[in-house]
Enzyme design. Structure first.
Site, PDB file in Angstrom:
ATOM      1  N   GLY A 266     -29.241 -56.319  -6.907  1.00  0.00           N
ATOM      2  CA  GLY A 266     -29.817 -55.650  -8.074  1.00  0.00           C
ATOM      3  C   GLY A 266     -28.702 -55.312  -9.051  1.00  0.00           C
ATOM      4  O   GLY A 266     -27.540 -55.647  -8.818  1.00  0.00           O
ATOM      5  N   VAL A 267     -29.056 -54.658 -10.124  1.00  0.00           N
ATOM      6  CA  VAL A 267     -28.016 -54.269 -11.072  1.00  0.00           C
ATOM      7  C   VAL A 267     -27.793 -52.765 -10.975  1.00  0.00           C
ATOM      8  O   VAL A 267     -28.580 -52.064 -10.370  1.00  0.00           O
ATOM      9  CB  VAL A 267     -28.376 -54.653 -12.525  1.00  0.00           C
ATOM     10  CG1 VAL A 267     -28.288 -56.149 -12.707  1.00  0.00           C
ATOM     11  CG2 VAL A 267     -29.736 -54.141 -12.908  1.00  0.00           C
ATOM     12  N   GLY A 268     -26.723 -52.297 -11.594  1.00  0.00           N
ATOM     13  CA  GLY A 268     -26.485 -50.855 -11.644  1.00  0.00           C
ATOM     14  C   GLY A 268     -25.292 -50.456 -10.808  1.00  0.00           C
ATOM     15  O   GLY A 268     -24.490 -51.295 -10.382  1.00  0.00           O
ATOM     16  N   SER A 269     -25.195 -49.146 -10.598  1.00  0.00           N
ATOM     17  CA  SER A 269     -23.971 -48.570 -10.047  1.00  0.00           C
ATOM     18  C   SER A 269     -23.695 -49.000  -8.611  1.00  0.00           C
ATOM     19  O   SER A 269     -22.564 -49.343  -8.266  1.00  0.00           O
ATOM     20  CB  SER A 269     -24.053 -47.050 -10.145  1.00  0.00           C
ATOM     21  OG  SER A 269     -25.270 -46.608  -9.592  1.00  0.00           O
ATOM     22  N   GLU A 291     -30.811 -62.872  -9.603  1.00  0.00           N
ATOM     23  CA  GLU A 291     -31.590 -62.892 -10.828  1.00  0.00           C
ATOM     24  C   GLU A 291     -30.629 -62.646 -11.984  1.00  0.00           C
ATOM     25  O   GLU A 291     -30.561 -63.394 -12.939  1.00  0.00           O
ATOM     26  CB  GLU A 291     -32.620 -61.773 -10.693  1.00  0.00           C
ATOM     27  CG  GLU A 291     -33.501 -61.535 -11.843  1.00  0.00           C
ATOM     28  CD  GLU A 291     -34.367 -60.325 -11.547  1.00  0.00           C
ATOM     29  OE1 GLU A 291     -35.331 -60.462 -10.787  1.00  0.00           O
ATOM     30  OE2 GLU A 291     -34.065 -59.233 -12.059  1.00  0.00           O
ATOM     31  N   GLY A 385     -37.414 -58.044 -10.326  1.00  0.00           N
ATOM     32  CA  GLY A 385     -37.469 -59.116  -9.326  1.00  0.00           C
ATOM     33  C   GLY A 385     -37.349 -58.591  -7.908  1.00  0.00           C
ATOM     34  O   GLY A 385     -37.303 -59.376  -6.962  1.00  0.00           O
TER      35      GLY A 385
HETATM   36  N1  COA Z   1     -37.286 -39.040  -8.133  1.00  0.00           N
HETATM   37  C1  COA Z   1     -37.070 -38.800  -9.439  1.00  0.00           C
HETATM   38  N2  COA Z   1     -36.015 -39.288 -10.126  1.00  0.00           N
HETATM   39  C2  COA Z   1     -35.117 -40.030  -9.432  1.00  0.00           C
HETATM   40  C3  COA Z   1     -35.262 -40.300  -8.062  1.00  0.00           C
HETATM   41  C4  COA Z   1     -36.417 -39.782  -7.404  1.00  0.00           C
HETATM   42  N3  COA Z   1     -36.630 -40.011  -6.119  1.00  0.00           N
HETATM   43  N4  COA Z   1     -34.221 -41.045  -7.673  1.00  0.00           N
HETATM   44  C5  COA Z   1     -33.446 -41.258  -8.748  1.00  0.00           C
HETATM   45  N5  COA Z   1     -33.986 -40.640  -9.800  1.00  0.00           N
HETATM   46  C6  COA Z   1     -33.470 -40.635 -11.172  1.00  0.00           C
HETATM   47  C7  COA Z   1     -31.997 -40.328 -11.251  1.00  0.00           C
HETATM   48  O1  COA Z   1     -31.769 -38.944 -11.219  1.00  0.00           O
HETATM   49  C8  COA Z   1     -31.641 -40.951 -12.585  1.00  0.00           C
HETATM   50  O2  COA Z   1     -32.116 -40.085 -13.602  1.00  0.00           O
HETATM   51  P1  COA Z   1     -31.334 -39.907 -14.986  1.00  0.00           P
HETATM   52  O3  COA Z   1     -31.441 -41.253 -15.663  1.00  0.00           O
HETATM   53  O4  COA Z   1     -32.090 -38.833 -15.682  1.00  0.00           O
HETATM   54  O5  COA Z   1     -29.929 -39.554 -14.593  1.00  0.00           O
HETATM   55  C9  COA Z   1     -32.522 -42.203 -12.631  1.00  0.00           C
HETATM   56  O6  COA Z   1     -33.566 -41.971 -11.678  1.00  0.00           O
HETATM   57  C10 COA Z   1     -31.804 -43.489 -12.245  1.00  0.00           C
HETATM   58  O7  COA Z   1     -31.206 -43.320 -11.004  1.00  0.00           O
HETATM   59  P2  COA Z   1     -29.714 -43.776 -10.662  1.00  0.00           P
HETATM   60  O8  COA Z   1     -29.312 -43.092  -9.389  1.00  0.00           O
HETATM   61  O9  COA Z   1     -28.849 -43.610 -11.855  1.00  0.00           O
HETATM   62  O10 COA Z   1     -29.866 -45.283 -10.228  1.00  0.00           O
HETATM   63  P3  COA Z   1     -29.887 -46.677 -10.968  1.00  0.00           P
HETATM   64  O11 COA Z   1     -29.428 -46.636 -12.376  1.00  0.00           O
HETATM   65  O12 COA Z   1     -29.207 -47.571 -10.032  1.00  0.00           O
HETATM   66  O13 COA Z   1     -31.465 -47.019 -11.020  1.00  0.00           O
HETATM   67  C11 COA Z   1     -33.606 -47.665 -10.222  1.00  0.00           C
HETATM   68  C12 COA Z   1     -32.272 -46.978  -9.901  1.00  0.00           C
HETATM   69  C13 COA Z   1     -34.448 -47.695  -8.954  1.00  0.00           C
HETATM   70  C14 COA Z   1     -34.336 -46.916 -11.321  1.00  0.00           C
HETATM   71  C15 COA Z   1     -33.276 -49.120 -10.724  1.00  0.00           C
HETATM   72  O14 COA Z   1     -32.474 -49.777  -9.785  1.00  0.00           O
HETATM   73  C16 COA Z   1     -34.530 -49.945 -10.949  1.00  0.00           C
HETATM   74  O15 COA Z   1     -35.154 -49.848 -11.985  1.00  0.00           O
HETATM   75  N6  COA Z   1     -34.932 -50.745  -9.939  1.00  0.00           N
HETATM   76  C17 COA Z   1     -36.157 -51.529  -9.960  1.00  0.00           C
HETATM   77  C18 COA Z   1     -35.930 -52.918 -10.478  1.00  0.00           C
HETATM   78  C19 COA Z   1     -34.979 -53.693  -9.651  1.00  0.00           C
HETATM   79  O16 COA Z   1     -34.787 -53.458  -8.462  1.00  0.00           O
HETATM   80  N7  COA Z   1     -34.339 -54.668 -10.277  1.00  0.00           N
HETATM   81  C20 COA Z   1     -33.418 -55.563  -9.654  1.00  0.00           C
HETATM   82  C21 COA Z   1     -34.162 -56.717  -9.110  1.00  0.00           C
HETATM   83  S1  COA Z   1     -33.313 -58.191  -9.152  1.00  0.00           S
END
Ligand code: COA
Length: 505
Positions: A266-269, A291, A385
């Site tokens: 996936g993407v992100g941190s 992806e 994805g």
């Molecule tokens: N309930 C409420 N909020 C939550 C939470 C929960 N259980 N877990 C995390 N969060 C919030 C965080 O506090 C953060 O909030 P902020 O933006 O206000 O700081 C936000 O969600 C994002 O979380 P973060 O820990 O920064 O993770 P991330 O940037 O890695 O994103 C997802 C995590 C799940 C949102 C992101 O990976 C995603 O959209 N995934 C679905 C799509 C995917 O998997 N794509 C790749 C496929 S190839």
């Protein structure tokens, strides 16, 4: 300019169709369906949505916008702010758009990214009135060379009644040859997708278009928007370490070779921290079948860890956006971009035996995963994805920090408030506390492992729920329905999922 232009637009019929973005935007009518290129801020038309949004501030109309995945602020945000979107499909990741969706000002269908092309083909999303596609070039044969993403552009071009091509004059020439465009036939007329190795090339270098359908060609000079570069912190580093430990164990136990199996990240941190860690791990000659390709992939190719990477789009930081032209030359032959219905295709993912890891918002004690909905209600981004890969991978891993919002939220809960990935699809869950390998375990044994990787602060109340459910209700997957969402209701009422001490007992 004219000479340069004829090198970029090498088919005369297209040179004759150059119009201003304003003129192209004026063709759009209320209620139309637009299929736009673009995926994780890469490869979207930039002038067209900007000008359409400007028009939307003065005129009343709404359109349905279908893309590959998320578009940059100049597109998704501008169109959301102008209030011109009725329905958005299949993925977004913009804060302004998210707010509009959650407040009911626009509709959103959160769709598996491999499904959208099939839905367009079947006609369930209506006809595509206009495909608007960013191009790096148009060849002598009239092929559209995409830029940094392929996404759903081939199916939009094939099915659209009209096509607008936005030629980006800043796009590196070296994009030509990066793409592998293979378009599937109708269901019932297909054979297998002939990808047997990650690097197999099965299609054309560009998108075929019927010149008669091309209504206009517009020009832009705006580069792609860089994505933020996440430096690992203690938490993401710990998650990455556990993931590498898990993979090492698979190698030690003979279930995986040193080259692993094709990786999807996936993407992100967290993904970024994992890719960084891979550099120092023992793995060699790894292939990536993903992806999105982010910065870390280039570093891993340089380090000799990754030998080939396929995807459908880039997601790059400023540093890599700035060096894109050189990088495309440097990594030629080691990277390939396919349409997202091929990169994310279940058949190919299963055949190649991909190891997939994606991020969860929350997971429950039996292994169901919520990646999309905060407290089951408000959309964050979308499933993207993750479902395409999770259901079909050889090993499906979900990662998440055990806490969110400074500890007010536990990422491990009795029952997820929305299900994106069911317990049947999830093999391993990783938090900074460790990893839970769920393979070969029945639900009650999985719960034991998952509670162990919750944050210590939340373990007692998770255990209390689980023990009470086993004792009072029992069954294959014990749940106390009245309390299954007690963490979420506590959060709503008291601002934290953490119970008072007395409530746990
Ligand atoms: N309930 C409420 N909020 C939550 C939470 C929960 N259980 N877990 C995390 N969060 C919030 C965080 O506090 C953060 O909030 P902020 O933006 O206000 O700081 C936000 O969600 C994002 O979380 P973060 O820990 O920064 O993770 P991330 O940037 O890695 O994103 C997802 C995590 C799940 C949102 C992101 O990976 C995603 O959209 N995934 C679905 C799509 C995917 O998997 N794509 C790749 C496929 S190839």
């Amino acid at each position: 300019m004219e000479k340069d232009l004829s090198q970029v637009i090498r088919h005369k019929a297209f040179l004759d169709k150059i119009v201003s973005a304003e003129e192209a935007a004026s063709w759009i009518e209320d209620g139309m369906n637009l299929g736009m290129s673009g995926f994780t801020l890469f490869g979207e038309p930039k002038e067209f949505p900007r000008v359409l949004s400007e028009r939307g501030k003065k005129e009343n109309f709404k359109v349905n916008v279908y893309t590959g995945a998320s578009l940059g602020p100049a597109a998704d945000q501008a169109m959301a702010e102008a209030g011109i979107i009725n329905l958005r499909v299949p993925y977004q990741g913009n804060a302004v758009m998210r707010k509009k969706i959650n407040s009911g000002e626009m509709y959103y269908i959160d769709q598996h990214l491999s499904h959208t092309a099939e839905e367009v083909r079947k006609g369930t999303l209506g006809k595509i009135d206009y495909a608007i596609i960013e191009a790096a070039a148009i060849t002598e044969d009239g092929l559209i060379i995409p830029t940094g993403s392929v996404g759903n552009s081939p199916i939009f071009v094939e099915k659209a009644e009209n096509v607008i091509i936005e030629v980006n004059l800043t796009a590196p020439r070296a994009y030509e040859g990066l793409h592998d465009i293979y378009v599937q036939k109708e269901q019932g007329e297909r054979r297998e997708i002939p990808i047997y190795n990650v690097s197999d090339r099965i299609g054309e270098i560009g998108i075929k278009v019927d010149p008669a359908k091309v209504k206009g060609v517009i020009l832009s000079e705006q580069p792609d928007i860089p994505s933020p570069l996440f430096e690992p912190n203690e938490e993401t580093q710990a998650i990455a370490d556990h993931l590498i430990d898990f993979l090492n164990k698979e190698v030690e136990e003979g279930r995986l070779p040193i080259s692993l199996a094709p990786l999807q990240s996936g993407v992100g941190s967290v993904a970024n921290a994992v890719l960084k860690n891979m550099k120092d791990a023992q793995f060699r000659d790894v292939e990536v079948h993903s992806e999105v390709l982010q910065d870390g992939i280039f570093d891993l190719i340089d380090a000799g860890v990754v030998k080939f990477a396929s995807g459908t789009a880039f997601s790059l930081s400023k540093k890599r956006v700035d060096s894109l032209a050189e990088d495309l030359e440097k990594y030629k032959g080691k990277i390939i971009f396919r349409p997202q219905e091929i990169s994310n295709n279940p058949e190919v993912i299963r055949r190649l035996g991909v190891i997939s890891f994606n991020t969860a918002l929350e997971v429950d004690i039996y292994g169901n995963v919520n990646s999309t909905h905060v407290s089951g209600t408000n959309i964050m981004n979308g499933i993207g994805g993750s479902g395409d890969f999770a259901r079909n991978a050889r090993i499906t891993i979900f990662v998440t920090p055990s806490l969110a919002k400074g500890g007010a939220i536990s990422a491990i809960v009795p029952f997820v408030s929305h299900v994106d990935h069911t317990e049947h699809d999830v093999d391993v869950i990783i938090t900074e506390q460790g990893y839970a390998d769920l393979r070969g375990l029945p639900p009650v044994k999985r719960a034991e492992k998952i509670i162990e990787i919750a944050h210590p602060m939340y373990r007692p109340q998770l255990r209390a729920y689980f023990e009470e459910a086993k004792e009072k209700v029992g069954g294959q997957t014990p749940h106390i329905l009245e309390k299954a969402f007690s963490f979420h209701t506590n959060l709503k009422e008291k601002g934290t999922m953490l119970f008072e001490e007395a409530e746990v007992k």
